[in-house]
Design a protein around this motif. Structure first.
Motif: not given
Length: 722
Positions: A480-481, A485-486, A652-656, A684-687
């Motif tokens: 899915q990832t 990402l195309g 992740v949701k809490f940072g880089l 989803g896009r891990i951004e």
């Protein structure tokens, strides 16, 4: 009423029913609630149903009940690692641990949800960790040891005997004498030893070893047996063995290797190459039903850190009589393999032997010879040089063969800790890999396959190295990832390891290539040892065993004993076999007569050894990872407030999470410290993207960061974007 309740629970065996739901579905009047409650308790007590939580019950079914080892995460949730090979791991939320602790043997009930299997602990069958490490403190009248391996601190009340006020604040090793139960919630124990100051580097390292029950010291009984081990090889030892001392056989290892358990050479012959893989005959020295053997099984394997080893066997054995030192005669077990020029195995011979290594080869020097025909410091005589050239050609043929077969063949960087002369961590770098490393790996795989194929051909109960197919849910998340990402993929066509090759080719050069490789690796199940030959998915092999490292892996020692038993029952002490390939399947014809005798090991015994050594392997891997994390912190503390170039490795949701270049050290920029905008995580896009300015942070982006701080306790590094 009893029959109706059992019928209801059995209709939905994977569903946990609250008592109110049972009353509602069966239309039982509230006045009978107490009777239903007592009946449910009685049924659970009789083992007819399972009480999964207060007032919640479930049908007892083998289909939704699994037994395994609990592995807990720092945040309190965990995973059941099933005992049964081929079963998927089960996610256990923190609220459903039911008092179980990491490494406990537990029973869980599970059900499928969109993200995979999730379940709850219903029974603690055996406590896994008998000892815990923590900081000694005092609460009121009691001494208390606080363990901080998990977010919710674990507290153990300990006896005051042998403890003084001066010991407060020290790291200590505790033996648990009483676990929490339904009747009491207090965990009790006694202090076995004081490890040292909680802020001392040495104590922090020793605490990791103690936590994982890794000790460089051996019991007195093992020491006594080791002292009695012969220090010289006699004519009696050599009797009946094949003499390989005239061969240009050499060991090839890293510069800092101390034990040498494999030696190789390749001779060019008409129609192909003859590969000799001779492995130290550890089974000659470590006999069953001895203290040495029992301790080796208990340890399972050697554990390797950057600057030390916790060996499976005492160094007097592993570094001396079982080490294939140059210019010294050593006892070995040999797998002699003949390949055609395309790298197809045509025949094999297996026998006890003795060798005299002609040289101690080092990866860097061997690579220099391959690259330039010379070495920086070593001189190789003509026979060794010719063997090396033959090795290169055969290894290339084997690698090409493996490529055609289709294996999961992508390299990920490994960390190498560099120490100063004083023993301080100077830097963490990416370990360099050479063709010489790959060459040895190919030859070891070849020998492992040849031995496994022999066992299968003779239908001998044996111990195999198995690697199951990817976890379907994790693989789906990975694909899915890729899709987001195309990268277009059809998951229905991804069945064999070779099917993933086009996917990996598409990722080459992409900024997220390394991240996606790691994500794919996490979808794979961990390799294990098993009495069943279930195949090796990663290598795309039908049969695979570990034969080449009996100094440092107990399963290899078992395999040696099995092979020696066969060889000693064979005519003239040599087993000969022919290999054929038809429809991509290997056929083996054993040409040697082997006397039939009672099997050496039962499948049940091999299963127990496989389970035990799979656990010790995981334990060692966790310890190695924890020590590496500590070394990263020892490095970074000398660089607080310094600015580094870096690359975003994870989001992740809490940072880089950013890796400092070129130090292979990772730290976190917390989302709250991204002050120029309000940032939102796109899972989803891990951004990470800014809501107002639409600025994005993606994996692979290059950034500059400042080291803000670090925490030895939390094993974390704090960074800020420059």
């Amino acid at each position: 009423m009893k029959d109706n309740i059992l019928k209801l629970l059995n209709v939905k065996p994977n569903h946990a029913f609250h008592i109110q739901e049972i009353l509602k579905v069966l239309k039982i009047k509230p006045v009978y609630k107490k009777d239903v409650k007592n009946l449910l308790k009685r049924l659970a007590g009789d083992g007819k149903i399972i009480k999964v939580a207060p007032k919640i019950y479930q049908a007892l079914s083998n289909d939704n009940r699994l037994i395994g080892t609990l592995k807990m995460h720092y945040d309190g949730f965990g995973f059941l690692i099933p005992e049964k090979s081929g079963e998927q791991d089960v996610f256990i939320p923190a609220k459903y641990m039911a008092g179980a602790l990491s490494q406990d043997k537990v029973a869980v009930v599970w059900e499928e949800d969109p993200k995979g299997r999730s379940g709850r602990v219903v029974e603690i069958l055996e406590r896994g960790r008998k000892t815990w490490v923590g900081i000694l403190g005092r609460e009121g009248k009691h001494y208390v040891v606080t363990n901080r391996d998990f977010n919710d601190e674990l507290k153990i009340v300990v006896d005051a005997e042998g403890i003084s006020h001066d010991d407060l604040g020290n790291l200590v090793l505790v033996e648990v004498t009483s676990y929490p139960s339904a009747h009491h919630s207090i965990m009790k124990g006694k202090v076995l030893r004081i490890i040292g100051n909680a802020k001392s580097d040495k104590a922090l390292i020793e605490a990791v070893l103690a936590k994982h029950n890794l000790s460089p010291d051996f019991p007195d009984a093992v020491r006594h047996e080791t002292e009695k081990t012969p220090k010289k090889i006699t004519k009696k030892d050599l009797a009946g063995r094949v003499d390989l001392t005239k061969l240009p056989i050499i060991t090839i290892d890293g510069l800092h290797a101390r034990d040498f358990d494999d030696a190789v050479c390749v001779l060019k012959e008409k129609g192909g190459y003859r590969l000799y893989v001779s492995i130290a005959d550890v089974a000659h020295y470590v006999k069953p039903k001895t203290a040495l053997d029992a301790e080796a099984l208990s340890r399972g394997n050697s554990t390797y850190f950057a600057n030390r080893v916790i060996p499976m066997l005492p160094e007097e054995l592993s570094n001396e009589m079982c080490s294939l030192k140059p210019y010294e005669i050593r006892l070995t077990l040999t797998s002699e393999l003949f390949y055609d020029t395309e790298g197809t195995l045509k025949s094999a011979r297996y026998y006890e032997s003795f060798i005299k290594s002609a040289k101690r080869g080092i990866y860097e020097n061997i690579q220099a010879f391959f690259d330039r025909g010379e070495t920086p410091s070593d001189h190789y005589d003509k026979e060794v040089r010719e063997s090396l050239i033959n090795m290169k050609h055969l290894a290339q043929a084997l690698m090409q063969k493996r490529k055609k077969r289709g294996t999961l063949d992508f390299e990920l960087p490994e960390a190498q800790v560099v120490f100063s002369p004083e023993g301080d961590v100077e830097t963490i770098a990416v370990a360099e890999r050479f063709f010489a490393n790959q060459l040895i790996e190919e030859f070891m795989i070849a020998a492992n396959v040849a031995v496994a194929e022999l066992f299968c051909a003779l239908k001998v109960p044996a111990l195999y190295r198995v690697h199951d197919e990817p976890n379907p849910e994790k693989l789906y998340a990975y694909l899915q990832t890729l899709h987001l990402l195309g990268f277009k993929t059809d998951r229905h066509k991804l069945k064999e390891p070779g099917d993933f090759k086009p996917v990996m080719e598409k990722l080459k050069g992409h900024p997220m290539e390394e991240f996606l490789h790691f994500m794919f690796l996490r979808s794979l199940k961990q390799a294990q040892y098993s009495e069943e030959t279930l195949g090796h998915f990663g290598l795309n092999l039908r049969h695979y065993s570990h034969f080449t490292s009996p100094i440092r892996r107990y399963p290899d020692l078992i395999v040696h004993r099995l092979l020696k038993d066969l060889v000693q029952r064979a005519d003239k002490g040599i087993i000969e076999a022919e290999f054929t390939v038809k429809n991509k399947k290997v056929g083996v014809k054993v040409k040697t007569k082997i006397k039939k005798e009672k099997i050496l090991y039962s499948p049940e015994f091999l299963a127990r050894v496989g389970q035990a050594t799979s656990k010790t392997e995981r334990n060692s891997m966790e310890a190695e990872r924890e020590i590496l994390d500590l070394n990263r912190l020892f490095f970074i503390r000398n660089h607080v407030n310094e600015v580094f170039h870096g690359r975003i490795r994870r989001i992740v949701k809490f940072g880089l999470f950013i890796e400092l270049t070129p130090h292979f050290v990772e730290g976190l920029v917390h989302v709250k410290d991204l002050n120029d905008d309000y940032y939102i995580f796109d899972e989803g896009r891990i951004e990470m993207f800014g809501r107002r300015r639409k600025k994005k942070y993606k994996i692979g982006d290059k950034v500059k960061v400042r080291v803000v701080g670090y925490s030895l306790e939390k094993r974390s590094i704090e960074l800020a974007l420059e």
